[in-house]
Design a protein around this motif. Structure first.
Motif, PDB file in Angstrom:
ATOM      1  N   GLU A   1     -47.030  14.572 -93.530  1.00  0.00           N
ATOM      2  CA  GLU A   1     -46.962  15.051 -94.909  1.00  0.00           C
ATOM      3  C   GLU A   1     -48.354  15.266 -95.488  1.00  0.00           C
ATOM      4  O   GLU A   1     -48.626  16.281 -96.109  1.00  0.00           O
TER       5      GLU A   1
ATOM      6  N   ALA B   1     -50.162  18.709 -96.811  1.00  0.00           N
ATOM      7  CA  ALA B   1     -50.684  18.792 -98.174  1.00  0.00           C
ATOM      8  C   ALA B   1     -52.166  19.146 -98.157  1.00  0.00           C
ATOM      9  O   ALA B   1     -52.638  19.953 -98.956  1.00  0.00           O
TER      10      ALA B   1
ATOM     11  N   SER C   1     -47.812  22.218-100.780  1.00  0.00           N
ATOM     12  CA  SER C   1     -46.562  21.473-100.634  1.00  0.00           C
ATOM     13  C   SER C   1     -45.725  21.971 -99.454  1.00  0.00           C
ATOM     14  O   SER C   1     -45.950  23.044 -98.906  1.00  0.00           O
TER      15      SER C   1
END
Lengths: 395, 320
Positions: free
Chosen positions: B2, B6, B11
């Motif tokens: 994640e 990012a 996103s």
């Protein structure tokens, strides 16, 4: 003394060189800046076309990035001069080296494979390089172009040249024209000696039969890369010098369309003959200039107004028909027809006829003389000699 | 993971949107590359005028819709296919057939130059006819307004969850998918398609069983040009059109056929999707948005160089 075709060739060469030397004061040109510039540009394209022919006509490899290499060298030189303040001639050296290095990389990447890969890769490289140059406004100046300072020319030489050509200062393009002509002459000479050397034989051997050349000890990949690098470096050099005199390079100078034009020049002139390609380039560049506006009587012109809908423009006040894109179409069709029906081009067969045929006849004559002498020496074998002589006569 | 996403690209939904957009455009790239693959596998040449068929396809749609406003968009697309098919067939008969018959010296070099010459001519013919100014075709399809919660459409945009996808691209991708399906059906399920494959595998054997290789050459080149024309016809409502629009497009199809392996049909389909996604991700994640669009094509060139460096036969290639 008998008349020999080679004399025509000598005569034509003399006329061509004299024309090259006196072009700025020829009637019709008359030191007009525009036409001197046209002559200079024609020489620039002649260098590009003949260096492209060195690669295409001698090794059978096709680079569509010739204009991109020209731009790469010029932008390298221009950016270095602007940012580090080095002298223009040092920028020129750096630019030529840069084209050599990039040419080496692309060469080793593509030339191990069959010839289509170089063509595929260079066309992609050329277009993408142009787009990047156009986008990186902060570094390259973007679509507005990059300015290049003029060369500092040695004063003693300038004074000497002024003495030879009294009209040297008539306009700034005249000296530029002569420096371009000198570059044209030197690069043609260099390529001429290159193809006459053993490397020229390597180039052709690799093109005709890769395996056979390799079996005889020619390093196929290195030979091709050499041809590609040399041809790209000449393009880069010509581009840098030309744009130093123009003072500005814009990314659109590297459009694939201009590349097509260089190819059309080389193919129509004859890509297997450096001089043929150069003459083809000069001829086509002038033809394109002259076809831009066709002067005709008003009565005819008024009937041609319908052509306005088809991309021509009719200028009644100036009394000319502007052909815009269609003159390029004409040369594109000429290119395709030349490829189909005269693969050696339109100009180089004439040069070959003037030069090589003569040589062949000379060889045949010597051969016959040798047979004659053998016959005199060989008094015993009368019968064989008679048969041989009838055969010779029959020929 | 994640964190990495990012850090690189904002996103996760943004990333997903980029991938979907890449797939949408990738389908059209595949269609174009399929045409080039077909030409390469049957005629054993690379057509350097492929991008110009794409350009002409777009201009035909523009001309038809500009002069006859009532004509539905699909008819214009069909006309574009017909026109590009005919140009391909005539050119093949005039300039490539002599090569197949062995009337031309050095056929490989001739093929590169003569197709490049055709590109040159077509560009300037269209410049003469259409002028240098960019042409834009208005969207010729609007969605019915649906709301299924997850899948929601407005007239111009389709929302997949929260991800907006431009309608004109979806429409283009759907037509391209239909054309791809029809083409694959033709290649694998009809007699003529088998004949094309037979010629690409062995010309002489094909001739022995009664296939005329010369006719198959013409058919393959015309179909290849037609597929490029279709790609142009569906994309003309997405991009603005100039006579040089075909040059980057053909560069893309070259990247795809080399990536997928020269002459491989599955290769061109997969390669098109890969290129579409890579371009979309690369452009979306480029640090400087001002120059991002210009670097869209650079990723293709990087893929090209990597393939040549690592595996010149491409993903599915059999021979060099």
């Amino acid at each position: 003394m008998t008349f020999r075709r080679i004399y025509i060739l000598w005569g034509l060469t003399a006329i061509f060189l004299l024309g090259l030397l006196l072009y700025p004061i020829l009637p019709g040109v008359n030191l007009q800046p525009y036409w001197v510039l046209v002559g200079m540009t024609a020489l620039f394209y002649a260098i590009l076309a003949s260096s492209w022919a060195l690669l295409a006509g001698y090794t059978g490899q096709f680079s569509f990035a010739h204009m991109a290499f020209m731009g790469l060298g010029t932008y390298t030189a221009g950016i270095l001069i602007r940012d580090t303040g080095i002298a223009p001639w040092m920028g020129t050296v750096a630019g030529v080296l840069m084209t050599g290095i990039v040419g080496l990389l692309i060469g080793y990447l593509c030339l191990r494979l069959r010839s289509t890969y170089l063509a595929l890769f260079t066309i992609a490289f050329a277009e993408i390089f142009r787009l990047v140059v156009k986008a990186e406004v902060k570094i390259t100046g973007g679509p507005n172009g990059l300015e290049l300072p003029p060369y500092q020319r040695p004063e003693a030489l300038e004074r000497l040249l002024k003495a030879i050509f009294p009209y040297w200062d008539a306009n700034p393009y005249v000296p530029a024209y002569y420096y371009m002509a000198l570059l044209f002459f030197l690069s043609l000479l260099f390529m001429f000696f290159l193809v006459r050397s053993r490397f020229g034989l390597f180039f052709r051997a690799v093109r005709e039969d890769e395996e056979a050349a390799a079996a005889l000890g020619v390093h196929v990949v290195n030979t091709r890369v050499l041809a590609f690098v040399v041809s790209s470096m000449i393009a880069g050099f010509a581009g840098i010098v030309f744009h130093h005199f123009i003072g500005l390079i814009v990314p659109d100078q590297m459009q694939i369309v201009r590349m097509s034009l260089v190819i059309a020049m080389a193919v129509i002139g004859g890509s297997q003959n450096l001089i043929g390609a150069a003459i083809g380039a000069i001829f086509i560049h002038f033809a394109l200039e002259l076809l831009q506006e066709i002067r005709m009587p008003l009565a005819v012109l008024e009937n041609l107004l319908f052509l306005e809908n088809w991309g021509f423009s009719v200028d009644l006040q100036a009394g000319v028909l502007r052909t815009n894109a269609w003159r390029m179409v004409a040369f594109g069709i000429l290119l395709m027809v030349t490829l189909r029906f005269a693969q050696n081009g339109l100009i180089s067969p004439i040069l070959d006829w003037l030069a090589r045929k003569e040589a062949a006849e000379e060889v045949a004559k010597r051969f016959r003389a040798q047979r004659e002498m053998d016959r005199v020496d060989d008094v015993e074998a009368v019968e064989e000699t008679t048969t041989a002589s009838t055969v010779t006569e029959g020929d | 993971m994640e964190w990495l996403i990012a850090e690189a690209c904002g996103s996760f939904p943004y990333l997903l949107r980029l991938i979907l957009e890449g797939l949408l455009i990738g389908v059209i790239y595949s269609l174009m590359a399929l045409g080039l693959t077909l030409i390469f596998s049957v005629l054993n040449i690379v057509s350097f005028s492929h991008g110009e068929f794409y350009m002409i396809g777009g201009y035909v749609v523009y001309t038809v819709l500009h002069h006859f406003k009532q004509v539905p968009g699909l008819v214009a697309v069909f006309l574009a296919a017909v026109v590009t098919f005919l140009i391909g067939a005539v050119f093949e008969r005039l300039f490539l057939q002599p090569m197949a018959k062995g009337q031309v010296d050095r056929p490989n070099e001739y093929a590169i130059l003569v197709t490049f010459g055709l590109a040159f001519v077509l560009q300037f013919v269209m410049l003469g006819l259409m002028g240098p100014f960019p042409k834009k075709v208005p969207r010729f399809f609007s969605f019915p307004e649906i709301d299924l919660g997850f899948l929601r459409t407005t007239r111009t945009t389709l929302f997949l969850g929260k991800i907006p996808l431009p309608g004109s691209r979806i429409f283009a991708a759907i037509i391209a998918l239909i054309a791809l399906g029809a083409m694959l059906y033709f290649m694998y399920r009809t007699w003529t398609g088998w004949a094309l494959q037979a010629v690409s595998q062995d010309r002489n054997a094909a001739a022995v069983v009664g296939i005329n290789p010369l006719n198959m050459n013409t058919l393959a080149f015309a179909l290849g040009g037609m597929l490029a024309g279709l790609a142009g016809a569906v994309l003309v409502s997405v991009f603005s059109w100039v006579p040089w629009v075909g040059v980057p497009a053909s560069a893309k199809s070259f990247v795809i056929i080399v990536l997928g392996g020269m002459g491989s049909i599955p290769g061109s389909l997969v390669g098109g999707l890969i290129l579409g996604v890579v371009e979309s991700l690369g452009t979306g994640c480029w640090p400087n948005p001002a120059t991002a669009q210009a670097y869209r094509d650079v990723f293709g060139l990087v893929i090209f160089a990597l393939v040549l460096l690592v595996k010149p036969t491409g993903l599915f290639g059999r021979k060099l």
